[in-house]
Every structure is written in C-alpha cells, then in structure tokens.
Scaffold this active site. Structure first.
Site, PDB file in Angstrom:
ATOM      1  N   HIS A 162       0.653  -0.973  -0.021  1.00 19.24           N
ATOM      2  CA  HIS A 162       0.124  -0.024  -0.048  1.00 19.24           C
ATOM      3  C   HIS A 162       0.843   1.245  -0.128  1.00 19.24           C
ATOM      4  O   HIS A 162       0.474   2.100   0.756  1.00 19.24           O
ATOM      5  CB  HIS A 162      -0.858   0.110   1.190  1.00 19.24           C
ATOM      6  CG  HIS A 162      -1.663  -1.182   1.404  1.00 19.24           C
ATOM      7  ND1 HIS A 162      -3.187  -1.433   0.904  1.00 19.24           N
ATOM      8  CD2 HIS A 162      -1.412  -2.199   1.868  1.00 19.24           C
ATOM      9  CE1 HIS A 162      -3.413  -2.611   1.302  1.00 19.24           C
ATOM     10  NE2 HIS A 162      -2.452  -3.208   1.950  1.00 19.24           N
ATOM     11  N   SER A 283      12.902  22.000 -17.369  1.00 16.38           N
ATOM     12  CA  SER A 283      11.645  22.471 -17.474  1.00 16.38           C
ATOM     13  C   SER A 283      11.733  23.976 -18.146  1.00 16.38           C
ATOM     14  O   SER A 283      13.100  24.376 -17.900  1.00 16.38           O
ATOM     15  CB  SER A 283      11.058  22.916 -16.033  1.00 16.38           C
ATOM     16  OG  SER A 283      10.101  23.962 -16.047  1.00 16.38           O
ATOM     17  N   LYS A 289      14.214  22.552 -12.119  1.00 11.44           N
ATOM     18  CA  LYS A 289      13.956  21.154 -12.450  1.00 11.44           C
ATOM     19  C   LYS A 289      14.906  20.325 -12.937  1.00 11.44           C
ATOM     20  O   LYS A 289      15.460  20.635 -14.032  1.00 11.44           O
ATOM     21  CB  LYS A 289      12.678  21.311 -13.178  1.00 11.44           C
ATOM     22  CG  LYS A 289      11.453  21.805 -12.645  1.00 11.44           C
ATOM     23  CD  LYS A 289      11.152  21.178 -11.171  1.00 11.44           C
ATOM     24  CE  LYS A 289      10.292  19.808 -11.245  1.00 11.44           C
ATOM     25  NZ  LYS A 289       8.962  19.886 -11.968  1.00 11.44           N
ATOM     26  N   GLU A 296       8.777   8.588 -17.274  1.00 12.36           N
ATOM     27  CA  GLU A 296       7.221   8.871 -17.453  1.00 12.36           C
ATOM     28  C   GLU A 296       6.945   8.407 -18.941  1.00 12.36           C
ATOM     29  O   GLU A 296       5.577   8.000 -19.159  1.00 12.36           O
ATOM     30  CB  GLU A 296       6.866  10.363 -17.243  1.00 12.36           C
ATOM     31  CG  GLU A 296       7.154  10.738 -15.760  1.00 12.36           C
ATOM     32  CD  GLU A 296       7.249  12.299 -15.936  1.00 12.36           C
ATOM     33  OE1 GLU A 296       7.035  13.042 -16.483  1.00 12.36           O
ATOM     34  OE2 GLU A 296       7.773  12.897 -14.570  1.00 12.36           O
TER      35      GLU A 296
END
Ligand code: ARG
Length: 463
Positions: A162, A283, A289, A296
């Site tokens: 979890h 970014s 960033k 992804e």
C-alpha cells in the site's frame, strides 16, 4: 519504376473504372507492409522452387523469377525501388516490378498461392525474428538488472505494501523481482513460437489448391516446422498476432511498473534514488527542475501498447471467416507495438545504467514506520511460546506506545518493552536491527542475503 503497360492494378480486366484515388491513398498498405519485403521475397523464392520441384513450372521460368526477385531485393535494400500506392501492398508492388524485369513469365509466380497466405507467411516470419530481437533486449535488460542487484545485496530499503513501509528488504531482492518478471516475458515470447512455426503458405485464398504442391517442403525451407492444418482457419487466424500483442502488453506493463517505482523513489518526498543528468530533462520555466521524463515516457507508452491489443481484438470480434480487408491493419498495429516495446526496453536499460541508489536515505526511510513490528511478533512466538495472534496483539500495543511517545521501535528501552511482555530479555533488541531483519528471511525466495546471491548466480547462468 518506368512507364509500361503493366502500370495498372492487376484486376483491370475485370474492374474497368479506376478505384477512387482517395481510397488508393488511404486504403493502400504499402507504406506499412514494405517492411515485409525481405520475408516476401524469401517466401516467393521458396515457393517457385517448390513449384519447379513439383513440375508445376519449368526450370527456366523458376530461374528467371528467382533472378528477378534477387534484383528487386537489391533495389529495395538500396532504396532504389519505387513503391506505388496503386498496387496496394508489398506483394503486388513486387509482382509488378517482376513483370518489368523478366516480362510475362512473371505471371507464373502467383500459381497456387494468394496474397492471403502470402502475407501471413511473411508476417509470421517477421514476428518470429521480432520476438527473438525482443528477447535479446530482455536479456540485456536482465543482465543490467542482475549487475545492479549483485552490487546491492546488502543495501537495505523499506519494502512496501500500500506504499506504506511494510518490512525491510534488500534492494537487490527488490530488483530481482523485476528479473523474474522479465524472465517470464521472455518465456511468453518463446511460447508463442509454436504457432509461429506453422506455415500458412499454400492454403491459397481459402480452400487450398488443386495444384500438386508440397507444403511440407515450403514450410521446412522457410524455417517453419509444419504446414497449417486447415486452409480456412489459416487465412482467418490472427491468434498469433494477439499472442504477440498480449506478450508485448504484459512486458510493457512490467516496464511501466518499474518506471513508476523509480519515479516515486526519485520524487522529492522519497529521494532514495538519484537519476543522472543523462536520463532527466529540464523545465522551460522552472530553472531548478530535473524531471524523470524518460521514466514517465515508459509508463505512458504502455497505454498505447494495451490500446493496440484492444484494436486487434476489436477488429477480430465478430469477423466471419475467412479473409477480409479489416485484417490488413494487423501489420500497422504489430509494427507500432514492436517499435514501442523495443525502444522502451532500450530506454529502460539506459535509465538503469544511469541511476544511483542512495544507500543512506534508503536505510533512513527503512528505519521509519515501525518496520520491524513483524520481526518482533515473530520473536515473541519463537521465544515466549505464544500464538502468532497473541504476539501480533502485544506488538500492536508496543507500536501504539511508541507512536504515542514519538519513538521508533528501536528507540524503546527494555523496560518500556517489558511493560507489555514482562518476560522479555535484552536479546529482543536485536530484532530491531534491520540487517538482522532482512537476513532472517531465509525461507526459499525470501530476502536473506544468501538467497539473493544464489538467485543472482542462477539467473547469471540462465541468461
Ligand atoms: N495487404 C493485404 C493484407 O495485408 C494482403 C492480403 C490481400 N488479400 C485480399 N484478398 N485482398 O491484408
């Protein structure tokens, strides 16, 4: 391709009007199935050799056709072949060019075959080698993972359920879980080989043929084991395509899961791994960033792969036997899926080579969340002759106490522990040591160091 009288579709004797140019452009598959040119030419050569062996065509014609096909193969591989949408697909483009090169005797090539069995033969050969290529990439990925696992047998991290700290594990063991998955993927691709070893060539359009062909011969010569057994099923069947797409989907799902894990581990909330600059992007507005775009991308791509499996299932649903144009899309779907998967496997391998686990932070995180509670319960069972359920309750009481007093389990003193179980001795304190905790899971498949080493060695030999 120069201008000549053959610069028309093959069926113009029957169909007088020109097919709509919009449909020619949109319905033609040449831009996609030209990828099958090698398989198509190889299968055609074997086909005419069989026709000659069976005395269906002459030696001279067979030789001319083989010569012409060889020339075409060279033209295509050197980018000197002009593909024409008017001829729909790779099969007709090659046949048309053969007429230009050797003349009317090219007309014998299509004896006792149809594009329906032709395309399936090409496609099965193609998927066979694509599966082998995927498995090579899976091997590479497993080798990389094994190397990192080997270096991290004693690296301790929290194992989660979890996404909450559950019990301490070795990072090496964690990585080996993915080796299991990738190994299953490899086996799945190998399992599909059985249907890929049944040769469709010779079933013709759907009925078989009245020519005395030798299907065993063509099958063997093209690297198949046997000919397919039912001509109608053969031209209708795309189960081997579904199997391939399903295998790709499961493999993409594994890639997506490890990508997601690494995204979480790399996030500012966790920070237990660091991605090197090679596998992050920046970014356009936030100068600080370093984003895990590669991961992804991998996670996202599984969506397309699943979608492709569902496209194919949907195309086949309710389709009567035998061939329909609907089936032509199978190539686009498979090629796209294959390309995504191969690139994903390569990119994941690159990411794995370019990340570092932060051992200290992993350990620090593993020290939170009362992660040794199960070890304590097990200890009580083993040393104080109580049932696991009783030990579970006593441990929960200890956890409640620690939480209330803002302590972790290994901050508790023996006196504090004895308030719950008076028989405890100082020996109990060693269960809170994470190294001991991980190394105590000696059951087969557990996270004990020796187990992991053994599994790594086993897979190093296997791959
Ligand atoms: N390009 C076609 C396909 O891939 C080849 C088979 C064509 N057969 C036919 N009967 N139109 O499906």
């Amino acid at each position: 391709m120069g201008k000549n009288k053959n610069n028309k579709a093959i069926w113009t004797t029957r169909i007088k009007g020109n097919s709509s140019s919009l449909f020619q452009r949109f319905g033609s598959s040449i831009n996609i199935d030209k990828r099958l040119y090698k398989e198509d030419i190889t299968a055609s050569i074997i086909h005419v050799e069989m026709l000659f062996k069976q005395k269906i065509i002459s030696f001279k014609i067979k030789n001319k056709i083989v010569y012409g096909l060889g020339k075409i193969e060279k033209e295509i591989s050197k980018n000197k072949f002009q593909f024409n949408q008017r001829y729909e697909d790779i099969h007709m483009n090659i046949e048309k060019r053969l007429f230009e090169i050797i003349g009317e005797e090219a007309g014998y090539i299509h004896t006792a075959r149809s594009r329906n069995d032709q395309v399936l033969t090409d496609f099965k050969i193609w998927i066979r080698s694509a599966s082998k290529e995927i498995n090579k990439n899976l091997n590479k990925l497993m080798k990389t993972t094994l190397k990192i696992a080997d270096k991290n047998i004693k690296t301790i991290m929290p194992g989660f359920t979890h996404l909450k700290n559950a019990q301490a594990v070795s990072f090496g063991h964690y990585l080996m879980a993915y080796v299991e998955m990738f190994y299953r993927d490899k086996k799945r691709f190998l399992n599909n080989m059985n249907s890929l070893y049944e040769c469709p060539l010779g079933v013709s359009a759907l009925t078989g043929t009245s020519f005395n062909i030798d299907r065993e011969y063509t099958a063997k010569k093209l690297g198949f084991k046997n000919p397919t057994k039912n001509s109608i099923d053969t031209v209708s069947d795309r189960d081997f395509v579904l199997d391939f797409l399903y295998n790709c989907s499961v493999c993409s799902m594994h890639i997506s899961r490890i990508a997601e894990e690494m995204i979480i581990w790399n996030s500012d909330g966790y920070k237990i791994i660091k991605l090197s600059d090679k596998v992050v992007t920046g970014s356009s507005i936030m100068p600080q960033k370093k984003n895990p775009d590669h991961l992804e991308f991998l996670r996202g791509k599984s969506g397309q792969v699943y979608g492709n499996l569902f496209s194919m299932l949907t195309i086949l649903k309710g389709l009567p036997l035998s061939y329909f144009k609907d089936l032509q899309d199978d190539k686009e779907i498979v090629f796209r899926t294959n390309d995504i998967l191969v690139n994903s496997l390569k990119i994941l391998n690159e990411v794995l080579i370019n990340f570092h686990p932060d051992h200290k932070k992993m350990l620090k995180l593993a020290k939170t969340g009362f992660i040794t509670a199960t070890d304590l319960a097990d200890y009580l069972v083993k040393n104080h002759s109580i049932s696991f359920r009783d030990a579970y309750k006593k441990t929960a009481t200890i956890v409640n106490y620690a939480e209330k007093n803002k302590k972790e389990l290994d901050d508790l003193t023996l006196q504090e522990l004895r308030k719950v179980e008076p028989k405890l001795t100082s020996e109990v304190l060693k269960v809170f040591n994470l190294n001991n905790s991980v190394n105590s899971k000696k059951s087969y498949g557990g996270t004990a160091f020796y187990n992991i080493k053994k599994m790594i060695r086993k897979y190093q030999k296997l791959i």
